[in-house]
Design a protein around this motif. Structure first.
Motif, PDB file in Angstrom:
ATOM      1  N   VAL A  14       0.867  -1.176   0.000  1.00  0.00           N
ATOM      2  CA  VAL A  14       0.000   0.000   0.000  1.00  0.00           C
ATOM      3  C   VAL A  14       0.901   1.221   0.000  1.00  0.00           C
ATOM      4  CG1 VAL A  14      -1.810   1.250   1.216  1.00  0.00           C
ATOM      5  CG2 VAL A  14      -1.686  -1.233   1.414  1.00  0.00           C
ATOM      6  N   THR A  15       0.661   2.123  -0.899  1.00  0.00           N
ATOM      7  CA  THR A  15       1.470   3.327  -0.878  1.00  0.00           C
ATOM      8  C   THR A  15       0.572   4.538  -1.074  1.00  0.00           C
ATOM      9  OG1 THR A  15       3.429   4.420  -1.777  1.00  0.00           O
ATOM     10  CG2 THR A  15       2.067   3.224  -3.338  1.00  0.00           C
ATOM     11  N   ALA A  16       1.007   5.662  -0.522  1.00  0.00           N
ATOM     12  CA  ALA A  16       0.199   6.872  -0.595  1.00  0.00           C
ATOM     13  C   ALA A  16       0.551   7.612  -1.873  1.00  0.00           C
ATOM     14  CB  ALA A  16       0.449   7.752   0.623  1.00  0.00           C
ATOM     15  N   GLY A  17      -0.436   7.766  -2.715  1.00  0.00           N
ATOM     16  CA  GLY A  17      -0.222   8.588  -3.902  1.00  0.00           C
ATOM     17  C   GLY A  17       0.019   7.796  -5.153  1.00  0.00           C
ATOM     18  N   LEU A  18      -0.127   8.466  -6.268  1.00  0.00           N
ATOM     19  CA  LEU A  18      -0.007   7.820  -7.577  1.00  0.00           C
ATOM     20  C   LEU A  18       1.319   8.152  -8.232  1.00  0.00           C
ATOM     21  CD1 LEU A  18      -3.619   8.668  -8.775  1.00  0.00           C
ATOM     22  CD2 LEU A  18      -2.753   6.395  -8.233  1.00  0.00           C
ATOM     23  N   ARG A  19       2.114   9.011  -7.615  1.00  0.00           N
ATOM     24  CA  ARG A  19       3.366   9.420  -8.250  1.00  0.00           C
ATOM     25  C   ARG A  19       4.540   8.629  -7.675  1.00  0.00           C
ATOM     26  NH1 ARG A  19       2.813  16.026  -8.656  1.00  0.00           N
ATOM     27  NH2 ARG A  19       0.666  16.013  -9.459  1.00  0.00           N
ATOM     28  N   HIS A  20       5.354   8.093  -8.563  1.00  0.00           N
ATOM     29  CA  HIS A  20       6.533   7.336  -8.161  1.00  0.00           C
ATOM     30  C   HIS A  20       7.655   7.671  -9.130  1.00  0.00           C
ATOM     31  CE1 HIS A  20       3.407   5.162  -6.092  1.00  0.00           C
ATOM     32  NE2 HIS A  20       2.830   4.914  -7.246  1.00  0.00           N
ATOM     33  N   ASN A  21       8.868   7.431  -8.728  1.00  0.00           N
ATOM     34  CA  ASN A  21       9.927   7.652  -9.704  1.00  0.00           C
ATOM     35  C   ASN A  21       9.983   6.457 -10.655  1.00  0.00           C
ATOM     36  OD1 ASN A  21      11.609   5.622  -8.680  1.00  0.00           O
ATOM     37  ND2 ASN A  21      12.755   7.046  -7.385  1.00  0.00           N
ATOM     38  N   SER A  22      10.757   6.586 -11.720  1.00  0.00           N
ATOM     39  CA  SER A  22      10.627   5.594 -12.782  1.00  0.00           C
ATOM     40  C   SER A  22      11.144   4.224 -12.345  1.00  0.00           C
ATOM     41  CB  SER A  22      11.335   6.066 -14.043  1.00  0.00           C
ATOM     42  OG  SER A  22      12.728   6.012 -13.849  1.00  0.00           O
ATOM     43  N   ALA A  23      12.199   4.210 -11.541  1.00  0.00           N
ATOM     44  CA  ALA A  23      12.733   2.931 -11.064  1.00  0.00           C
ATOM     45  C   ALA A  23      11.673   2.213 -10.244  1.00  0.00           C
ATOM     46  CB  ALA A  23      13.978   3.166 -10.214  1.00  0.00           C
ATOM     47  N   CYS A  24      11.008   2.983  -9.402  1.00  0.00           N
ATOM     48  CA  CYS A  24       9.971   2.417  -8.549  1.00  0.00           C
ATOM     49  C   CYS A  24       8.821   1.904  -9.394  1.00  0.00           C
ATOM     50  CB  CYS A  24       9.488   3.500  -7.592  1.00  0.00           C
ATOM     51  SG  CYS A  24       8.322   2.933  -6.383  1.00  0.00           S
ATOM     52  N   HIS A  25       8.496   2.677 -10.399  1.00  0.00           N
ATOM     53  CA  HIS A  25       7.398   2.295 -11.279  1.00  0.00           C
ATOM     54  C   HIS A  25       7.698   0.953 -11.958  1.00  0.00           C
ATOM     55  CE1 HIS A  25       3.763   3.591 -13.421  1.00  0.00           C
ATOM     56  NE2 HIS A  25       4.219   2.782 -14.368  1.00  0.00           N
ATOM     57  N   THR A  26       8.897   0.849 -12.475  1.00  0.00           N
ATOM     58  CA  THR A  26       9.310  -0.392 -13.155  1.00  0.00           C
ATOM     59  C   THR A  26       9.227  -1.579 -12.209  1.00  0.00           C
ATOM     60  OG1 THR A  26      10.879   0.959 -14.366  1.00  0.00           O
ATOM     61  CG2 THR A  26      11.155  -1.428 -14.517  1.00  0.00           C
ATOM     62  N   LEU A  27       9.776  -1.362 -11.034  1.00  0.00           N
ATOM     63  CA  LEU A  27       9.811  -2.425 -10.040  1.00  0.00           C
ATOM     64  C   LEU A  27       8.401  -2.920  -9.738  1.00  0.00           C
ATOM     65  CD1 LEU A  27      12.174  -3.634  -8.568  1.00  0.00           C
ATOM     66  CD2 LEU A  27      11.777  -2.053  -6.678  1.00  0.00           C
ATOM     67  N   LEU A  28       7.518  -1.970  -9.506  1.00  0.00           N
ATOM     68  CA  LEU A  28       6.148  -2.338  -9.134  1.00  0.00           C
ATOM     69  C   LEU A  28       5.392  -2.948 -10.305  1.00  0.00           C
ATOM     70  CD1 LEU A  28       5.123   0.661  -6.867  1.00  0.00           C
ATOM     71  CD2 LEU A  28       5.615  -1.684  -6.194  1.00  0.00           C
ATOM     72  N   ALA A  29       5.653  -2.426 -11.488  1.00  0.00           N
ATOM     73  CA  ALA A  29       4.937  -2.942 -12.660  1.00  0.00           C
ATOM     74  C   ALA A  29       5.242  -4.420 -12.879  1.00  0.00           C
ATOM     75  CB  ALA A  29       5.299  -2.130 -13.889  1.00  0.00           C
ATOM     76  N   ASN A  30       6.438  -4.836 -12.506  1.00  0.00           N
ATOM     77  CA  ASN A  30       6.821  -6.228 -12.711  1.00  0.00           C
ATOM     78  C   ASN A  30       6.526  -7.120 -11.510  1.00  0.00           C
ATOM     79  OD1 ASN A  30       7.897  -5.884 -15.320  1.00  0.00           O
ATOM     80  ND2 ASN A  30       9.685  -4.919 -14.410  1.00  0.00           N
TER      81      ASN A  30
END
Lengths: 359, 359
Positions: A151-167
């Motif tokens: 669970v994380t607060a907010g929809l904004r993440h940095n790109s590394a984080c985004h990649t990590l979570l997307a996978n």
DNA sequence: CGCTGTCATGATAGCGCTACCATTTGTTTT
DNA sequence: AAAACAAATGGTAGCGCTATCATGACAGCG
């Protein structure tokens, strides 16, 4: 304590090949009761003992009873680390918030926590201090714990984080704001909230309105509310000045915000604060200075903290259902973790304009 | 996704003994990058890769560089569960609090969290809702995670919990109150705090003083403060009535407390509230009713929440250093976890009487 | 009476990592 | 030059648990 005499083996026939398995390797002992010992005491195999504890209705009554008895007798505490490694499930839920000072996030955590703990999940807590790189680090760490969900607060993440979570193939819940997220989303529309309050202020007849926020680059949800606020004023052809404070939102900061507004925009009739802490700080400060609220200056906030409802005049604010947000997020996660389908990925918890005497 | 053709083995010579190890067991795949893959990519052995990540100065520069490069290239995320099982260390710190509504505990968590997270520890959060049996359950679970240490609020535990903790060989930190604990202890003397405020009220000339608390059986620290309060009044030969509210401490409850005191003890000159939430709730309610504070009724609290410092008149209260308590607790734990000796097991963080206009 | 199906249980083989020891290589000492 | 030592690396064997498959026991069925 006593490590059973290691000479037992060294006295044995000398072997030429040192790779033979009969040399007594010292290993951390950890003298803890293991499931195997429980199983032995209960007269069943380890795997049956495991089932007795994890899937009680998959074993016979007698087996279950004797295992539970053995657990009791030996004071067995399951090693959840080993269990998680073997099963690749952990019943841990990572919760990442940007701040613990701001009570808003704490209330969301509260809602999450009471719902998740009741289902046997544990919360792994992380605080980013509004730093997206820190968020990435925390996510990495938490993925390493094979959390069941995040669970994380907010929809904004940095790109590394985004990649990590997307996978990552576990549920991800983004809370606080509403929008197109990575997976599940529970929140409210902050732009609409800003519009709502601005509309109210205009309806009340105010025309010189200043929006005051603290660290808007970090608290970008407050700046989304400003966007809504500004849009409404613009539609009416009214200027929408913004005052940004450099300190974090607090009662003290609210008092300073009031002072700065009065200095920079002397004609101000109403101040729309980014949150209730600021607003109440300003309201109390105004009263200390002998200003009448709302006659001399109207004040509005956001969040609907109890505090604002207890000052006189009562603070006009927008009530956000924070614990409810946490509870709903937790319920949706549990539903998903239980293998259920999700009907909706996005949940709008809404908000309520609460009109007090301060505007 | 693609599980490499399982027929590779099934095509092999049929064996008569089915227990032979060459039958292709299906195992959860988990297609995650492992340390072995990193090691292979870096051209070193797994154990060297492990060292490169965990003890960087135990490997050569070149090895460290190639491992880090491989980690980057493959997007490796360390499996902390496996690491913890193998090493019996987890870098998790269990934190158990009785409530998340009460901001006091949140501030302690905040102090713990910022200090521990900086040292690479993660917080596993549990909430007992003031239930000692729930605390026992949480402790059991947390021990199962082989936490590096455990922080819990208060010195009181049920006997099962006590036994469990007494046999646990990791640091235990009990916070909030001062006293003879199981291991480490950081807190303040609540009886002394109660004495302190009572003394102040008497010094101010008040003689009809009521103590108001909420759910004292649960919030026993508040009842310890009452003990101190009562002792002082008794020494002066003054009666010390107690009013116990059945709701949790909140602004609303404070308003109700005021009403009940005025009804039951009409001659009351001063109210000593168990905390600031109650006190501020009462103060604001008194003002709404046209009562003057402190002329008609004096009000005192406990905690030193910012809120109390922003109302007019300023609330007389006792400032407890909550974040400081969390930080100090975390520092002591880190020191202990680092193998350092502890000079003192007990740390008194003290408190400060803050005299405002409300008394 | 064999055949299939369910139920309870067990044997085996890992999950991914690190502790433990052993080995190799390079460097210093006498 | 041999011996002694330190630094870097690797082989092996688990950590304690559970997924997977196998098995034996017993019921229902044609």
């Amino acid at each position: 304590m006593s490590k059973d005499s290691p000479n037992a083996d060294s006295r044995a026939k000398n072997v030429t090949t040192p790779a033979l398995p009969n040399n007594a390797r010292q290993r951390r002992s950890s003298d803890q009761v293991t499931l195997s010992q429980v199983a032995q005491a209960a007269g069943v195999s380890p795997i049956t003992a495991s089932r007795a504890l994890n899937y009680p209705d998959k074993v016979s009554d007698s087996a279950r009873r004797s295992v539970l008895q053995a657990v009791e007798n030996l004071g067995y505490v399951p090693n959840l680390v080993a269990g998680s490694l073997a099963s690749a499930r952990s019943r841990l839920i990572a919760v990442i918030v940007p701040s613990l000072i701001n009570s808003v996030f704490v209330e969301v955590i509260k809602g999450l926590q009471e719902t998740l703990e009741a289902e046997g999940y544990q919360i792994l807590l992380g605080n980013t201090d509004y730093d997206l790189d820190r968020e990435y680090q925390l996510v990495r760490t938490f993925l390493g714990w094979s959390c069941s969900a995040l669970v994380t607060a907010g929809l904004r993440h940095n790109s590394a984080c985004h990649t990590l979570l997307a996978n990552w193939d576990h549920p991800i819940m983004e809370v606080m704001e509403l929008g197109q997220g990575m997976d599940l989303n529970v929140g409210l529309d902050h732009v609409a909230a800003g519009r709502c309050m601005a509309t109210h202020l205009i309806d009340q007849g105010y025309r010189h309105i200043v929006y005051v926020g603290a660290r808007l680059a970090q608290d970008y949800r407050a700046s989304m509310r400003f966007d809504g606020h500004k849009a409404v004023l613009k539609e009416k052809g009214i200027d929408a000045p913004l005052l940004e404070l450099d300190t974090l939102g607090s009662l003290q900061a609210g008092a300073e915000g009031l002072a700065q507004v009065l200095a920079q925009y002397p004609h101000t009739q109403a101040i729309h604060f980014a949150n209730d802490d600021l607003a109440v700080g300003a309201l109390l400060a105004a009263q200390r200075q002998g200003l009448n609220v709302p006659e001399d200056i109207a004040i509005a906030g956001f969040n609907g903290l109890p505090l604002g409802q207890h000052v006189t005049p009562q603070l006009t604010t927008i009530l956000s259902p924070r614990e409810e947000m946490g509870r709903l997020a937790a319920k949706e996660l549990i539903r998903r973790l239980g293998g259920k389908n999700v009907y909706r990925r996005q949940h709008d918890v809404g908000f309520t304009l609460q009109i007090g005497g301060s505007t």
